[in-house]
Write an enzyme that holds these catalytic residues in place. Structure first.
Site, PDB file in Angstrom:
ATOM      1  CG  ASP A   2      -2.103   0.889   1.081  1.00  0.00           C
ATOM      2  OD1 ASP A   2      -2.333   1.381  -0.038  1.00  0.00           O
ATOM      3  OD2 ASP A   2      -2.803   1.103   2.079  1.00  0.00           O
ATOM      4  CG  ASN A  50      -7.561  -2.846  -5.493  1.00  0.00           C
ATOM      5  OD1 ASN A  50      -6.591  -3.586  -5.336  1.00  0.00           O
ATOM      6  ND2 ASN A  50      -7.850  -1.880  -4.632  1.00  0.00           N
TER       7      ASN A  50
HETATM    8  C1  IPE Z   1      -1.222   0.186  -4.066  1.00  0.00           C
HETATM    9  O1  IPE Z   1      -1.314   1.359  -3.389  1.00  0.00           O
HETATM   10  C2  IPE Z   1      -2.408  -0.756  -3.940  1.00  0.00           C
HETATM   11  C3  IPE Z   1      -2.908  -1.297  -5.231  1.00  0.00           C
HETATM   12  C4  IPE Z   1      -4.181  -1.458  -5.451  1.00  0.00           C
HETATM   13  C5  IPE Z   1      -1.979  -1.689  -6.289  1.00  0.00           C
HETATM   14  P1  IPE Z   1      -2.520   2.381  -3.420  1.00  0.00           P
HETATM   15  O2  IPE Z   1      -2.967   2.613  -4.821  1.00  0.00           O
HETATM   16  O3  IPE Z   1      -3.582   1.917  -2.483  1.00  0.00           O
HETATM   17  O4  IPE Z   1      -1.820   3.687  -2.871  1.00  0.00           O
HETATM   18  P2  IPE Z   1      -2.474   4.812  -1.953  1.00  0.00           P
HETATM   19  O5  IPE Z   1      -3.083   4.134  -0.762  1.00  0.00           O
HETATM   20  O6  IPE Z   1      -3.483   5.535  -2.781  1.00  0.00           O
HETATM   21  O7  IPE Z   1      -1.301   5.650  -1.578  1.00  0.00           O
HETATM   22 MG    MG Z   2      -4.139   2.380  -0.595  1.00  0.00          MG
END
Ligand code: IPE
Ligand code: MG
Length: 232
Positions: A2, A50
């Site tokens: 993350d 996601n």
């Molecule tokens: C990576 O980080 C997680 C994925 C879905 C690949 P984020 O996209 O959640 O990053 P932040 O939380 O917005 O910083």
């Molecule tokens: Mg994130």
């Protein structure tokens, strides 16, 4: 993994560049953990939740799969990494599925370390698909126990994780490996994933080494290890 988006935004870059940098951080982390003797790694790359991100970010993350393979697969294979995709791959485009299939074939013979890439994965999805497959197999409900259901989960042939690492400052599981994390030690860090480096690897492992694992027993009392493997 993350914090990719915030890492990019802090630098005035588009979020997708953060995800790209996240791939580089993953390759570095695999090398660092492997050098420390860790034999199994499972990374949360794309969750079942996601999909609710804006469409351009979703398709950006999808196209990062074949791109990352082109850039890194050979090098990972040379390091002895066996790669596997875990999750509901049926919902992915043929292009992404092909990239994962090639990744698995290309590295199937490697034994030094296994890198499970959780993609379109959710812990609840895993429990549901395990139940479904057990039922389809005709498992008698009376005979269904933890060991039997485990065999139908997506990581059936992998020992349960000893250590969970979450970067980016959030202190939650976000539907990752719900079944498998029952006795994992948990390490939360503010570091954003793209900047996760050897020092963070050392910190996480030092944290792990400082824990006394009891598996429900009492301090200082060590029950016979019930099938617990030593791995990271
Ligand atoms: C990576 O980080 C997680 C994925 C879905 C690949 P984020 O996209 O959640 O990053 P932040 O939380 O917005 O910083
Ligand atoms: Mg994130």
């Amino acid at each position: 993994m993350d914090g990719n988006g915030r890492w990019a935004t802090q630098r005035g870059l588009p979020r997708l560049l953060g995800h790209k940098e996240g791939v580089e951080a993953l390759v570095r982390a695999v090398r660092a953990f492997t050098n420390k003797g860790v034999q199994t790694l499972t990374v949360y790359a794309f969750s079942t939740e996601n999909w609710s991100r804006p469409e351009p970010e979703v398709s950006g993350l999808m196209s990062l799969v074949p791109t990352a393979m082109k850039a890194h697969l050979e090098q990972l294979a040379r390091q002895g990494v066996r790669l596997r995709a875990v999750g509901d791959l049926s919902a992915l485009s043929p292009k992404v599925r092909q990239a994962f299939a090639r990744m698995e074939e290309y590295t199937a013979g490697n034994r030094r370390v296994t890198l499970n890439v959780a993609f379109n994965y959710g812990g609840r999805w895993d429990v549901v698909q395990a139940c479904r497959r057990a039922m389809a197999d005709g498992v008698d409900p009376q005979a269904l126990d933890e060991r039997t259901l485990s065999r139908y989960t997506a990581l059936a042939d992998t020992p349960d994780p000893d250590l969970l690492i979450r970067t980016g400052g959030e202190c939650r599981l976000s539907n990752f490996l719900l079944w498998q994390l029952a006795y994992a030690e948990m390490f939360f860090t503010e570091r954003l994933w793209p900047e996760f480096d050897d020092e963070d690897v050392n910190q996480a492992l030092a944290f792990y080494a400082s824990r006394e694992r009891r598996f429900g027993s009492l301090p200082g009392h060590h029950p016979p290890a019930a099938g617990l493997a030593a791995h990271g």
